[in-house]
Design a protein around this motif. Structure first.
Motif, mmCIF file in Angstrom:
data_model
loop_
_atom_site.group_PDB
_atom_site.id
_atom_site.type_symbol
_atom_site.label_atom_id
_atom_site.label_comp_id
_atom_site.label_asym_id
_atom_site.label_seq_id
_atom_site.Cartn_x
_atom_site.Cartn_y
_atom_site.Cartn_z
ATOM 1 N N MET A 51 39.230 -27.154 -11.427
ATOM 2 C CA MET A 51 38.988 -28.446 -10.817
ATOM 3 C C MET A 51 37.514 -28.545 -10.435
ATOM 4 N N ILE A 52 36.898 -29.652 -10.809
ATOM 5 C CA ILE A 52 35.507 -29.920 -10.447
ATOM 6 C C ILE A 52 35.516 -30.859 -9.253
ATOM 7 N N VAL A 53 34.774 -30.478 -8.205
ATOM 8 C CA VAL A 53 34.680 -31.300 -7.007
ATOM 9 C C VAL A 53 33.221 -31.576 -6.690
ATOM 10 N N CYS A 54 33.004 -32.686 -5.989
ATOM 11 C CA CYS A 54 31.662 -33.088 -5.568
ATOM 12 C C CYS A 54 31.759 -33.695 -4.178
ATOM 13 N N ALA A 55 30.631 -34.001 -3.590
ATOM 14 C CA ALA A 55 30.611 -34.509 -2.218
ATOM 15 C C ALA A 55 31.259 -35.887 -2.104
ATOM 16 N N GLY A 56 30.696 -36.863 -2.752
ATOM 17 C CA GLY A 56 31.204 -38.221 -2.618
ATOM 18 C C GLY A 56 30.124 -39.163 -2.124
ATOM 19 N N ARG A 57 30.556 -40.319 -1.649
ATOM 20 C CA ARG A 57 29.673 -41.417 -1.247
ATOM 21 C C ARG A 57 28.761 -41.762 -2.419
ATOM 22 N N ASN A 103 39.271 -32.365 3.305
ATOM 23 C CA ASN A 103 39.773 -32.951 2.060
ATOM 24 C C ASN A 103 40.074 -31.909 0.992
ATOM 25 N N LEU A 104 39.269 -30.857 0.915
ATOM 26 C CA LEU A 104 39.562 -29.799 -0.061
ATOM 27 C C LEU A 104 40.814 -29.029 0.354
ATOM 28 N N THR A 105 40.999 -28.820 1.625
ATOM 29 C CA THR A 105 42.229 -28.170 2.101
ATOM 30 C C THR A 105 43.447 -28.999 1.711
ATOM 31 N N ARG A 106 43.363 -30.296 1.889
ATOM 32 C CA ARG A 106 44.470 -31.189 1.520
ATOM 33 C C ARG A 106 44.782 -31.044 0.022
ATOM 34 N N ILE A 107 43.741 -31.027 -0.806
ATOM 35 C CA ILE A 107 43.944 -30.862 -2.250
ATOM 36 C C ILE A 107 44.632 -29.534 -2.541
ATOM 37 N N CYS A 108 44.162 -28.472 -1.911
ATOM 38 C CA CYS A 108 44.718 -27.140 -2.171
ATOM 39 C C CYS A 108 46.159 -27.006 -1.686
ATOM 40 N N LEU A 109 46.498 -27.703 -0.625
ATOM 41 C CA LEU A 109 47.871 -27.655 -0.124
ATOM 42 C C LEU A 109 48.860 -28.353 -1.050
ATOM 43 N N PHE A 110 48.444 -29.458 -1.620
ATOM 44 C CA PHE A 110 49.370 -30.283 -2.398
ATOM 45 C C PHE A 110 49.254 -30.111 -3.906
ATOM 46 N N ASN A 111 48.123 -29.604 -4.391
ATOM 47 C CA ASN A 111 47.932 -29.426 -5.828
ATOM 48 C C ASN A 111 46.905 -28.319 -6.051
ATOM 49 N N PHE A 151 40.937 -22.941 -10.270
ATOM 50 C CA PHE A 151 39.516 -22.639 -10.123
ATOM 51 C C PHE A 151 38.840 -23.864 -9.509
ATOM 52 N N ILE A 152 37.857 -23.653 -8.653
ATOM 53 C CA ILE A 152 37.093 -24.755 -8.068
ATOM 54 C C ILE A 152 35.637 -24.604 -8.478
ATOM 55 N N LEU A 153 35.092 -25.669 -9.055
ATOM 56 C CA LEU A 153 33.662 -25.735 -9.355
ATOM 57 C C LEU A 153 33.086 -26.883 -8.546
ATOM 58 N N PHE A 154 32.211 -26.555 -7.615
ATOM 59 C CA PHE A 154 31.547 -27.581 -6.828
ATOM 60 C C PHE A 154 30.212 -27.905 -7.494
ATOM 61 N N ILE A 155 29.918 -29.196 -7.661
ATOM 62 C CA ILE A 155 28.647 -29.620 -8.248
ATOM 63 C C ILE A 155 27.964 -30.585 -7.292
ATOM 64 N N GLY A 156 26.628 -30.526 -7.271
ATOM 65 C CA GLY A 156 25.928 -31.459 -6.401
ATOM 66 C C GLY A 156 24.440 -31.222 -6.329
ATOM 67 N N VAL A 183 35.874 -19.561 -7.201
ATOM 68 C CA VAL A 183 35.013 -20.707 -6.934
ATOM 69 C C VAL A 183 33.583 -20.402 -7.371
ATOM 70 N N ALA A 184 32.865 -21.448 -7.732
ATOM 71 C CA ALA A 184 31.437 -21.357 -8.045
ATOM 72 C C ALA A 184 30.812 -22.714 -7.764
ATOM 73 N N GLY A 185 29.501 -22.733 -7.743
ATOM 74 C CA GLY A 185 28.787 -23.986 -7.532
ATOM 75 C C GLY A 185 27.631 -24.128 -8.499
ATOM 76 N N ILE A 186 27.370 -25.351 -8.910
ATOM 77 C CA ILE A 186 26.204 -25.661 -9.747
ATOM 78 C C ILE A 186 25.465 -26.799 -9.060
ATOM 79 N N PHE A 187 24.189 -26.570 -8.810
ATOM 80 C CA PHE A 187 23.372 -27.493 -8.031
ATOM 81 C C PHE A 187 22.113 -27.879 -8.785
ATOM 82 N N ILE A 188 21.635 -29.078 -8.500
ATOM 83 C CA ILE A 188 20.344 -29.513 -9.023
ATOM 84 C C ILE A 188 19.469 -29.887 -7.837
#
Length: 178
Positions: free
Chosen positions: A1-7, A27-35, A39-44, A138-143
């Motif tokens: 699953m790819i996640v990002c901050a938002g707004r 919000n990530l806890t909610r996602i992990c509880l229900f689905n 793997f989590i990839l955070f981008i931002g 989990v991992a993160g990719i940032f610019i």
């Protein structure tokens, strides 16, 4: 699953989890509880403490929550303030610092480099904390969009759109997205 901050930092291919340490953790806890993802990839985006250039892309598996007050010996914490993912796919040694505040004191912020901390992103520490709790790789990719100085916000706004385009191109080149 790819996640990002938002707004203003969203992608069609990523789930927005909120801005800052608290929104993203809830919000990530909610996602992990229900689905629960495999793997989590955070981008931002990220601000550089000086060793990375604007539009550099950094992959990381380590995050910190070290406030500026720690650098001036004005605070302490009984909590673990550096986390590392067991994900061995990412070998970058850059630690990503997270806080609900953006650093604007360039001279003080450069001290983070002495601890191996190269960039800051508001959400990544909480993403690693939640992933650890649910035993999710989990991992993160940032610019990098800006330096941590008095122009941080203006530079972020000026570079953000181009940075999101470059980050998306990087993910396509790495076959992470199509």
């Amino acid at each position: 699953m790819i996640v990002c901050a938002g707004r203003n930092e969203t992608f069609k291919f990523a789930e927005a989890i909120g801005v800052g340490l608290i929104e993203s953790a809830i919000n990530l806890t909610r996602i992990c509880l229900f689905n629960k993802p495999d793997f989590i990839l955070f981008i931002g985006s990220a601000g550089s403490y000086g060793n990375h250039e604007v539009f550099d892309i950094i992959e990381s598996r380590r995050a910190a929550n070290i406030e500026l007050s720690f650098l001036t010996n004005s605070s302490y914490t009984p909590l673990d303030n550096v986390l590392e993912s067991d994900n061995k796919m990412v070998k970058n040694d850059t630690i990503v610092n997270s806080s609900n505040y953006i650093s604007t004191n360039e001279e003080l912020a450069k001290q983070y480099n002495e601890y191996g901390i190269g960039i800051e992103n508001m959400e990544y520490f909480s993403v690693l904390q939640v992933a650890r709790e649910f035993e999710i790789p989990v991992a993160g990719i940032f610019i990098v969009t800006n330096y941590t100085n008095e122009n941080a916000h203006e530079d972020f706004l000026k570079n953000h759109q181009e940075a999101m385009k470059k980050l998306t191109e990087y993910l396509v080149d790495k076959n992470i997205i199509k």
